[in-house]
Design a protein around this motif. Structure first.
Motif, mmCIF file in Angstrom:
data_model
loop_
_atom_site.group_PDB
_atom_site.id
_atom_site.type_symbol
_atom_site.label_atom_id
_atom_site.label_comp_id
_atom_site.label_asym_id
_atom_site.label_seq_id
_atom_site.Cartn_x
_atom_site.Cartn_y
_atom_site.Cartn_z
ATOM 1 N N SER A 60 0.820 -1.202 0.000
ATOM 2 C CA SER A 60 0.000 0.000 0.000
ATOM 3 C C SER A 60 0.858 1.257 0.000
ATOM 4 N N ALA A 61 1.947 1.211 0.771
ATOM 5 C CA ALA A 61 2.815 2.380 0.871
ATOM 6 C C ALA A 61 3.563 2.622 -0.438
ATOM 7 N N TYR A 74 2.550 1.976 -3.311
ATOM 8 C CA TYR A 74 1.618 2.521 -4.300
ATOM 9 C C TYR A 74 0.789 3.635 -3.693
ATOM 10 N N GLN A 75 1.408 4.433 -2.864
ATOM 11 C CA GLN A 75 0.670 5.460 -2.133
ATOM 12 C C GLN A 75 -0.202 6.277 -3.073
ATOM 13 N N ASP A 90 -3.498 1.074 -3.472
ATOM 14 C CA ASP A 90 -3.515 1.634 -2.127
ATOM 15 C C ASP A 90 -4.957 1.883 -1.687
ATOM 16 N N ARG A 117 -6.963 -0.021 1.332
ATOM 17 C CA ARG A 117 -7.400 0.744 2.501
ATOM 18 C C ARG A 117 -8.905 0.657 2.692
ATOM 19 N N ARG A 152 1.698 0.811 6.795
ATOM 20 C CA ARG A 152 1.716 1.711 5.652
ATOM 21 C C ARG A 152 2.317 3.062 6.043
#
Lengths: 528, 307, 322
Positions: free
Chosen positions: C128-129, C131-132, C137, C141, C209
């Motif tokens: 996730s981080a 592909y912030q 992401d 989330r 993340r």
């Protein structure tokens, strides 16, 4: 009960019970279905005598073969069977029965430690107990009781207290020794093999059980029963549907509603399930507190509520129709006033007129716009109280529904700190008329609150009546006075207990009069 | 956000403080937020809608949520007269869901409001004054953080009796220790700032100190925490309701409706569980989304927790 | 360092004392006592009435007449001397055996949940981080937040219903310990663990993340990237270790919330754990049981926090001075 098919031996049934049995599995301490459901098969039902499996008002033999009273009914003599054994192989004697009776009637005191007597209805009449020989028990009464055998035969008054194991404990000061403390050694058709609290209790066949079936075959048929503790009804339903359980549990919240029953049938189909219907034998009432300052002190207000409540609709919305309306007693028995269900308040045909009358009474009492009231309800009965709130609000009464647990309910009952309370347990005459004393009389523990000595007088008269006919007459008079004339409560309905078993579970004796009976499962067998 | 609170006639010192902080108007802040966090902005709009629904429930609802119980219309499927069907007592589920918004928001804001106010008072004082008070407060917070709060809330509801107010109080207990920790640590860090030290030197009173300079600075992180926790509180109410310890019936709380529906009507009347379930999950989801967005924007420090 | 540890350990004792007073105190404001709970329950379930005489007799029998400070002192002492509060008033089972039976069950459920959460959350958080603010992401989330938004009893009921109607299966009954029948044990425990882990991993994913984002912005990571190290290597060697520590510590601190969440699911799946017992005993006013079980939970949690704090102080010396 259908018994055309030949009963078969063997197999282990998977049954469900809703909770760990409380209070050391002691039937002297608890008559709850949570004890009786798993323990009935270990203890057996009743004592020297018991309620007949198919007719709760008749008396059948237990570990006694015969019994009789003297002419003035102050002394009763019981003759025991010669072939009854405790699960550890020790033979049952009259001294054991005397030990049990003494413990129940008088309690036990050793030094500073005391064990309280039991509130069973027969106990208050007992003067002394004798065991003149190994097989004879004599009970002497304080005064004549014409149906003492009926009082003694109540099914949940169970001998589960082995003298040879408990006496040493008591001598050591442990006066509160419970059946669980001595490994549940008892007289029933099954013995306890393993108990894992919170998950399962495993019962296995006791080969020396004293009963046989009609053909002289040794009971029980099953090799054993595993009682799974299923604290959540949804979890229980699920397990039944996937075949992990052969039966669902009895008890409030666990017995089925029409919708749950339909869901079960939708998975398993009607031919794989047998539906068992039993009476609950408790009659719900909305009880009023007339000792607290407020509108309910006015009999017109109480009658207005009695007239307003639409009982058939309540039965429909609360139990999905699994129930019927009642007064203080089951209208289909002799105890109730004939035709009571056709009188205002109950009769659906006159509901509109009754409701107008209710509004008028309320206005006459000075509350045309209603009033505020605190309504206390046992938490587990929330689903019963909620529909009542809807109807009462419709009458204009602004209800503050307070759901409480049993300890809070009891504490507030003693204080009388409520305007109305949902009252559950008033039991059928004659065997348990004592309990009505506390639920309708002037006792501090009663749900309806009033200072009416006349109500207490009914109970004195009931207890000292000389015949069933006389007792019925008093009961009917009491019902007219308490439920209609004074309306100390609005008596509503009774619920039917529905449970399901798989079709291959045969020989269950269905207790048509009280779902707490016939739990020894000695005659159950599996057809698979 | 709280920065603007100090605008207006102020002392030379206050101006000094003003200059020490970045300046941005509320409108600018909102615009920036909407641009950077579209999901957060959408959720904010949804929540405003929800508040409107709660406010105008009597207008929107088609039936009385409590009194209109009709046995003949029990467990009916959704139709033009009952948009979301009827429940086991023959009441209109749509009306109950609409009124339920009120109750969920009430209990949510009550718990969060109580929790943050009490928590901030204790936290700021404890952080600012330090010493023995701080030591004791820290221990109490440790204990409360260590205790599974659902169990604590259950005990409190049993003790106080189940009502909207008491359930709110019981749930606020979950928030208090977290707010105390957070506001204490931000107080500690603000305490060391130049402008606060300066204020102390020129003899600003304690109350003024806290109200004017410390509180505004702790408000941001606490606001983030509170927004994020709101959803959690609403779900927790549903959990209590499942154990019979939520807001008592016949109040149309979503948790209570789910409880009754889930206990025996899931297959006969799925709409009894689906609609309150969707309402509840949607609201909690939006709060969490908003909280998440606010966290990223307002308080990068929170990433490392509050220790 | 030693001084810090000594201070933390010393503070542990007054904290425990405070917890015990708090627990003891809360229980005393519950209306009614065990005698009323027993008789009141009997009156409605057993169908028998009761009298004021019986209440008095029962209170005497149960020895409820000690004044509060003495009751507290007796209890506190018994927690220290190994009796753990004596025995249950209602079942007379010694508390040491109740705790030995129930604590491991809840702890196992907690451990399964935490393990599942870490396995799921760490990769997802890193992913996730990396592909912030791009769609992976967002999806991750959303999924995580959804897990936090649905009441767990509701997910559990839906799951059970789905299994019954679609595959005709339900978890077995009658909990058994993992060392007795591991397969049976896991068939029961996996479901509540999964449901709890959905919620818990949402939290863990988030801290992974944000921890990751922070580390990725650090100079040394940028340097490593500038040196031409591949992204995988940067993440694995330079970033992840620095992220894992706060993830694990913060995760540890949230375990108490997790423990609370087990209460409802224990009931639903018939798992004889601590939460179920505490609730039951509180309703029955079986104070010795509630007190001692609650105290065990708090002890366990505070102990965990202590260990986490000390471990953290090794990693991040700054906390020692805060």
């Amino acid at each position: 009960m259908m018994m055309e098919e030949k009963s078969r031996y063997g197999g282990i049934a998977n049954f469900s019970t809703r909770a760990d049995p409380p209070l050391g599995w002691d039937p002297m301490r608890s008559g709850s279905i949570s004890v009786l459901m798993p323990a009935g098969s270990i203890f057996g039902m009743g004592n020297m005598i018991r309620q007949c499996p198919d007719d709760g008002t008749a008396v059948c033999p237990g570990v006694a073969t015969e019994w009789s009273s003297n002419d003035d009914r102050t002394s009763w003599t019981f003759t025991l069977r010669d072939d009854v054994y405790w699960h550890d192989g020790v033979k049952l004697t009259a001294a054991d029965v005397k030990f049990w009776l003494d413990m129940a009637v008088f309690g036990v005191t050793v030094g500073e430690n005391s064990r309280r007597p039991v509130s069973w209805n027969f106990a208050r009449w007992v003067e002394s107990v004798e065991a003149p020989d190994d097989l004879t028990v004599v009970i002497n009464l304080k005064s004549a009781v014409f149906d003492f055998d009926q009082l003694l035969a109540v099914d949940n008054q169970i001998i589960a207290h082995p003298r040879h194991l408990m006496q040493p404990e008591i001598d050591a000061g442990n006066v509160n020794v419970s059946p669980l403390d001595v490994g549940l050694v008892a007289l029933g058709p099954f013995y306890l093999e393993e108990y894992r609290p919170g998950s399962v209790a495993k019962m296995r066949r006791f080969d020396q059980y004293y009963k046989t079936d009609e053909d002289g075959n040794q009971l029980p048929y099953l090799d054993g029963i595993d009682f799974y503790i299923t604290p959540d009804p949804s979890g229980m339903d699920t397990a039944f549907r996937t075949g992990r359980l052969d039966a669902t549990a009895r008890g409030s919240g666990f017995q089925l509603t029409p919708e749950r029953e339909a869901a079960i049938l939708s998975t398993l189909g009607t031919e794989r399930v047998t539906i068992l219907e039993m009476a609950q034998s408790s009659f719900w009432a909305l009880a009023f507190n007339t000792l607290r300052e407020g509108p309910l002190q006015d009999v017109r207000v109480r009658q207005a509520i009695h007239l307003w409540l639409d009982r058939p609709e309540l039965v429909q919305v609360t139990f999905g129709g699994f129930g019927k309306m009642t007064g203080m007693f089951d209208p289909d028995t002799a105890w109730a006033n004939p035709g009571l269900m056709e009188t205002p308040g109950w009769n659906p045909a006159t509901k509109d007129a009754d409701r107008q009358q209710a509004k008028a009474l309320l206005a006459e009492a000075g509350y045309p716009d209603g009033f505020d009231a605190e309504f206390m309800c046992r938490r587990l009965w929330g689903f019963v109280c909620e529909p009542l709130v809807g109807q009462l609000e419709d009458l204009g009464i602004n209800i503050d529904l307070q759901l409480v647990d049993d300890a809070t309910r009891a504490a507030r009952t003693l204080e009388g700190s409520y305007d109305m309370v949902m009252s559950g347990p008033t039991l059928a005459l004659p065997s348990q008329y004592g309990s009505i004393t506390s639920s309708a009389g002037t006792s501090a523990t009663a749900d309806p609150k009033h200072n009416d000595a006349k109500v207490d007088d009914f109970f004195v008269r009931l207890a000292s009546a000389g015949s069933v006919e006389e007792r019925i007459e008093i009961a009917q008079e009491m019902e007219r006075y308490v439920a209609v004339e004074q309306a100390y409560g609005a008596w509503l309905y009774t619920e039917n207990t529905h449970t399901v078993v798989r079709e291959y579970v045969k020989g269950i004796q269905v207790p048509i009069d009280n779902y707490r009976r016939n739990l020894d499962f000695a005659t159950v067998w599996l057809d698979k | 956000m709280a920065i603007e609170a100090t605008a207006g006639g102020q002392s030379a010192f206050d101006q000094l403080v003003q200059e020490a902080r970045p300046k941005r108007t509320v409108a600018q802040n909102l615009k920036r937020f909407a641009r950077r966090k579209p999901a957060g902005a959408v959720s904010a709009v949804v929540l405003i809608l929800l508040a409107l629904i709660a406010l105008f429930a009597p207008v929107i609802a088609t039936h009385d949520p409590i009194r209109d119980q009709v046995a003949a219309e029990r467990l009916e499927a959704p139709s033009s007269s009952h948009f979301m069907g009827t429940d086991n007592l023959g009441r209109d589920v749509f009306s109950r869901v609409v009124y339920g918004a009120r109750i969920s928001l009430q209990v949510g804001f009550l718990a969060i409001g109580l929790g943050t106010v009490i928590g901030m008072i204790i936290g700021v004082l404890s952080g600012y004054l330090g010493g023995k008070l701080d030591l004791v407060v820290q221990r109490v917070v440790d204990v409360l953080m260590g205790f599974p709060f659902i169990i604590l809330a259950m005990l409190l509801v049993v003790a106080l009796g189940a009502s909207l107010l008491n359930v709110g109080i019981a749930l606020s207990v979950a928030i208090v220790p977290r707010v105390v920790r957070l506001s204490r640590s931000s107080t500690l860090s603000v305490k060391e700032e130049v402008y606060v030290l300066a204020a102390v030197t020129i003899g600003v009173s304690l109350l003024r100190m806290v109200l004017r300079h410390i509180l505004p600075n702790t408000l941001g992180p606490v606001f983030v925490l509170a927004t994020g926790a709101l959803g959690g509180v609403i779900v927790a109410e549903a959990g209590l309701a499942f154990l019979g310890l939520g807001i008592p019936p016949p109040s149309p709380s979503w948790g209570g409706m789910l409880n009754i529906g889930a206990r025996g009507y899931m297959e006969a009347a799925p709409w009894m569980v689906i609609f309150p379930g969707i309402a509840l999950s949607a609201v909690v989801f939006t709060f969490a989304l908003l909280g998440d967005a606010l966290r990223d924007v307002l308080d990068p420090r929170l990433r490392r927790g509050d220790s | 360092m030693q001084k810090y540890i000594a201070r933390r350990v010393l503070l542990f004792i007054p904290t425990l004392l405070l917890a015990s007073v708090l627990i003891f105190g809360i229980l005393r404001i519950l209306p009614g006592d065990v005698a009323l709970a027993i008789l009141g329950q009997e009156a409605v379930e057993g169908g028998g009435g009761y009298t004021e005489t019986q209440i008095r007799e029962l209170r005497e029998e149960l020895g409820l007449n000690d004044p509060l400070p003495i009751q507290y002192a007796k209890w506190a002492w018994s927690m220290v001397n190994g009796e753990f509060g004596g025995e249950s008033i209602r079942s007379t089972e010694p508390l040491s055996s109740i705790i030995a039976r129930r604590l491991p069950v809840t702890l196992q459920l907690t451990v399964y949940t935490v393990l599942l959460s870490i396995i799921v959350a760490v990769p997802l958080g890193v992913f996730s981080a990396l592909y912030q603010d791009k769609w992976p992401d967002y999806v991750l989330r959303m999924g995580a937040i959804l897990g936090q938004s649905m009441p767990n009893f509701w997910i559990a009921l839906l799951l059970l219903l789905f299994m019954v109607t679609q595959i005709g299966w339900s978890p077995p009954l009658g909990y058994s310990n993992i060392w007795v029948d591991p397969f049976h044990h896991l068939q029961i425990m996996i479901w509540p663990a999964l449901i709890l882990a959905w919620r818990f991993s949402a939290y863990m994913t988030r801290i992974t993340r944000s921890g990751m984002l922070e580390v990725l912005a650090q100079d040394y990571v940028r340097t490593a990237k500038a040196k031409g190290l591949g992204q995988q290597l940067v993440v694995r060697r330079h970033s992840l270790p620095n992220v894992l520590i706060p993830v694990i510590t913060l995760g540890g601190l949230e375990v108490s919330t997790l423990l609370g969440g087990t209460v409802i699911l224990e009931n639903l799946f018939g798992i004889p754990g601590l939460g179920q017992a505490i609730v039951e005993a509180a309703v029955g006013r079986d104070f010795p049981v509630v007190q001692s079980l609650a105290m065990m939970l708090v002890f366990f949690m505070l102990g965990l926090n202590l260990v986490v704090d000390i471990a953290y102080s090794y990693v991040d010396p700054r906390v020692r001075y805060s």
